[in-house]
Write a protein that holds these residues in place. Structure first.
Motif, short mmCIF file in Angstrom:
data_model
loop_
_atom_site.label_atom_id
_atom_site.label_comp_id
_atom_site.label_asym_id
_atom_site.label_seq_id
_atom_site.Cartn_x
_atom_site.Cartn_y
_atom_site.Cartn_z
N GLN A 187 0.84 -1.19 0.00
CA GLN A 187 0.00 0.00 0.00
C GLN A 187 0.88 1.24 0.00
OE1 GLN A 187 -3.23 0.07 2.88
NE2 GLN A 187 -3.00 2.30 3.12
N GLN A 188 0.63 2.15 -0.95
CA GLN A 188 1.41 3.39 -1.01
C GLN A 188 0.75 4.43 -0.13
OE1 GLN A 188 1.84 5.15 -4.91
NE2 GLN A 188 3.96 5.71 -4.49
N ILE A 189 1.55 5.12 0.71
CA ILE A 189 0.97 6.01 1.73
C ILE A 189 0.33 7.26 1.15
CG2 ILE A 189 2.54 5.21 3.54
CD1 ILE A 189 4.15 7.81 3.07
N PHE A 312 3.87 -0.99 3.77
CA PHE A 312 3.56 0.36 3.34
C PHE A 312 4.76 0.95 2.61
CE2 PHE A 312 0.90 -0.70 6.91
CZ PHE A 312 -0.35 -0.24 6.52
N LEU A 313 4.49 1.58 1.45
CA LEU A 313 5.53 2.13 0.60
C LEU A 313 5.43 3.65 0.55
CD1 LEU A 313 5.29 -0.32 -2.44
CD2 LEU A 313 6.51 -0.64 -0.28
N ASP A 314 6.59 4.32 0.35
CA ASP A 314 6.58 5.78 0.21
C ASP A 314 6.40 6.14 -1.27
OD1 ASP A 314 9.01 5.41 -1.06
OD2 ASP A 314 10.21 6.15 0.63
N ASP A 315 6.57 7.43 -1.60
CA ASP A 315 6.33 7.88 -2.97
C ASP A 315 7.27 7.23 -3.98
OD1 ASP A 315 4.36 9.46 -1.98
OD2 ASP A 315 5.50 11.33 -2.04
N GLY A 316 8.44 6.81 -3.52
CA GLY A 316 9.40 6.19 -4.42
C GLY A 316 9.31 4.68 -4.44
N PHE A 317 8.21 4.14 -3.94
CA PHE A 317 7.99 2.70 -3.85
C PHE A 317 9.06 2.02 -2.99
CE2 PHE A 317 5.90 3.76 -7.93
CZ PHE A 317 4.61 3.39 -7.59
N ARG A 318 9.51 2.73 -1.98
CA ARG A 318 10.42 2.14 -1.00
C ARG A 318 9.62 1.76 0.23
NH1 ARG A 318 13.25 6.60 -3.17
NH2 ARG A 318 12.18 7.87 -1.61
N TRP A 319 10.01 0.65 0.85
CA TRP A 319 9.30 0.17 2.03
C TRP A 319 9.58 1.08 3.22
CZ3 TRP A 319 11.32 -4.20 5.56
CH2 TRP A 319 10.41 -4.46 6.58
N ILE A 320 8.53 1.50 3.90
CA ILE A 320 8.65 2.29 5.13
C ILE A 320 8.78 1.32 6.30
CG2 ILE A 320 7.55 4.02 6.61
CD1 ILE A 320 5.98 4.91 4.13
N GLN A 321 9.97 1.20 6.83
CA GLN A 321 10.26 0.17 7.83
C GLN A 321 9.92 0.64 9.25
OE1 GLN A 321 14.06 -1.90 7.29
NE2 GLN A 321 14.28 -0.92 5.31
N THR A 322 8.67 0.97 9.46
CA THR A 322 8.23 1.36 10.80
C THR A 322 7.22 0.37 11.37
OG1 THR A 322 6.52 2.79 9.83
CG2 THR A 322 8.65 3.81 10.44
N HIS A 323 6.35 -0.14 10.53
CA HIS A 323 5.43 -1.17 10.99
C HIS A 323 4.87 -1.93 9.79
CE1 HIS A 323 2.52 2.00 9.94
NE2 HIS A 323 1.61 1.04 9.86
N ILE A 324 4.40 -3.13 10.06
CA ILE A 324 3.71 -3.95 9.08
C ILE A 324 2.47 -4.53 9.75
CG2 ILE A 324 5.80 -4.54 7.80
CD1 ILE A 324 5.81 -7.24 9.16
N ILE A 325 1.59 -5.05 8.95
CA ILE A 325 0.41 -5.74 9.48
C ILE A 325 0.53 -7.21 9.12
CG2 ILE A 325 -2.10 -5.94 9.38
CD1 ILE A 325 -2.20 -2.97 8.68
N ILE A 326 0.49 -8.08 10.13
CA ILE A 326 0.57 -9.53 9.93
C ILE A 326 -0.69 -10.17 10.48
CG2 ILE A 326 1.91 -11.62 10.37
CD1 ILE A 326 4.34 -9.89 10.88
N ASN A 327 -1.43 -10.85 9.62
CA ASN A 327 -2.69 -11.49 10.03
C ASN A 327 -3.59 -10.52 10.80
OD1 ASN A 327 -1.56 -13.69 8.84
ND2 ASN A 327 -1.89 -15.08 10.56
N ASP A 328 -3.70 -9.29 10.26
CA ASP A 328 -4.58 -8.23 10.79
C ASP A 328 -4.09 -7.63 12.11
OD1 ASP A 328 -6.33 -8.46 8.63
OD2 ASP A 328 -7.47 -10.06 9.61
N TRP A 329 -2.89 -7.96 12.54
CA TRP A 329 -2.31 -7.36 13.74
C TRP A 329 -1.17 -6.42 13.33
CZ3 TRP A 329 -3.95 -8.03 18.80
CH2 TRP A 329 -4.93 -9.00 18.99
N THR A 330 -1.21 -5.20 13.83
CA THR A 330 -0.17 -4.24 13.53
C THR A 330 1.05 -4.52 14.40
OG1 THR A 330 -1.75 -2.53 12.91
CG2 THR A 330 0.47 -1.80 13.50
N VAL A 331 2.22 -4.65 13.76
CA VAL A 331 3.46 -4.91 14.46
C VAL A 331 4.38 -3.72 14.28
CG1 VAL A 331 5.45 -6.45 14.67
CG2 VAL A 331 3.21 -7.40 14.05
N ARG A 332 4.75 -3.07 15.39
CA ARG A 332 5.68 -1.94 15.34
C ARG A 332 7.10 -2.47 15.27
NH1 ARG A 332 2.34 2.35 14.30
NH2 ARG A 332 0.44 2.11 15.54
#
Length: 339
Positions: A187-189, A312-332
């Motif tokens: 998902q692009q932010i 989550f990706l930024d405008d340059g399609f780079r991954w924003i390494q702050t959090h991801i969602i795994i099986n509907d749970w947000t992981v910081r």
């Protein structure tokens, strides 16, 4: 009155009860009972259960559409096999009747191998070829070490049983699932539409071969490519006008084991740069550390077979390494260096 022989079509238990009743009435003395037990059940009535999942509930009737049972004797020699592919497996009360003589046996069951749409290959066993337990295996069907299909679910279970003379026993054989489905979403932010065709998705792992103990044996790295991919609108931003879209890809893999190092890699096709390449199991285990800390790593990987991850990706399609969602749970992600 002394009764030394009773011949009856009833089973041994019934005859003992009859003899005891007559003895209690003072009619007979039960020294030896010879019975005709030709119509008595012998062997094993076997129930199959698949509750090695995150719900801890038996899903065998709903998830397993065919089952193959291999029987080996105490020395590991092949004895026989039983196959069931009909709708009776959907009945919670289904039991497989296995004819066994006195002795100790190892039973190995596979779900999903006799359905005509299986995704793995097995050896052909027969008594004539003196097949043995340790020769049993399953191997993923692939094309030049590339797998891009939705794998038919594979299940495995093993049980040791011992029967005495004329025994008829009931046992339960528990299965585990060896196949996984992994869904990746990008998902692009900034809210712009993103297309799956912009990226190359792949998972690499050396897990195509499972031996007789269901252990992964190295046979060469498999590249799993998506069996499905596309785009999807998942909602809207705070202005309630700009749609939120994601690009997704779904993979189907063989058993994930803690001792391996499968990698999930996504590449931007336009410039050939990697969006990211991460150790898949390391990230999947982030969820376990929060919710199932007391569960062993391999047990968690075996119980869970449906995975979804949102990046989550930024405008340059780079991954924003702050959090991801795994099986509907947000992981910081407090530690960005997880590679």
């Amino acid at each position: 009155m002394k009764l030394t022989s009773i011949v009856s079509p009833c089973c041994a238990v019934s005859k003992r009860l009859l003899c005891l009743l007559l003895a209690a009435l003072g009619c007979i003395s039960c020294e030896t009972i010879y019975t005709d037990q030709s119509d008595c059940p012998r062997g094993l009535s076997l129930r199959f259960v698949y509750d090695y999942n995150m719900e801890y509930a038996n899903a065998f009737p709903a998830k397993v559409d065919c089952v193959t049972l291999y029987v080996f004797d105490e020395a590991g020699n092949y004895v026989d096999q039983y196959v069931e592919t009909s709708d009776v497996l959907a009945d919670e009360n289904y039991r497989m009747q296995v004819a066994l003589d006195q002795g100790s046996y190892t039973l190995v069951a596979y779900g999903g191998m006799a359905c005509g749409k299986q995704s793995f290959t097995m050896p052909t066993f027969s008594r004539a070829t003196a097949s043995r337990f340790e020769e049993l295996y399953t191997e993923l069907n692939h094309t030049n070490f590339v797998s891009k299909k939705s794998l038919h679910p594979l299940f495995y279970g093993r049980l040791n049983v011992t029967l005495g003379v004329d025994d008829f026993i009931e046992e339960t054989l528990y299965l585990m699932k060896d196949t996984n489905n992994v869904r990746i979403a990008l998902q692009q932010i900034n809210g712009e539409t993103i297309a799956a065709s912009q990226f190359e998705f792949k998972i690499t792992d050396d897990n195509s071969y499972l031996n007789y103990m269901n252990e992964v044996v190295p046979k060469g790295t498999i590249t799993y490519t998506p069996w499905a991919q596309g785009e999807q609108i998942v909602g809207s931003w705070e202005d309630n006008e700009t749609p939120v879209s994601v690009a997704y890809a779904e993979f189907s893999t063989s058993r994930l084991v803690a001792g391996n190092n499968p990698r999930l890699t996504i590449t931007n096709k336009k410039d050939g740069k990697q969006v990211f390449s991460i150790p898949l199991i390391t990230y999947l285990m982030l969820l376990r550390s929060d919710l199932y800390a007391d569960m062993g790593k391999q047990e968690y990987l075996d119980r869970e077979s449906e995975w979804s991850m949102v990046f989550f990706l930024d405008d340059g399609f780079r991954w924003i390494q702050t959090h991801i969602i795994i099986n509907d749970w947000t992981v910081r992600l407090n530690n960005a260096d997880l590679n």
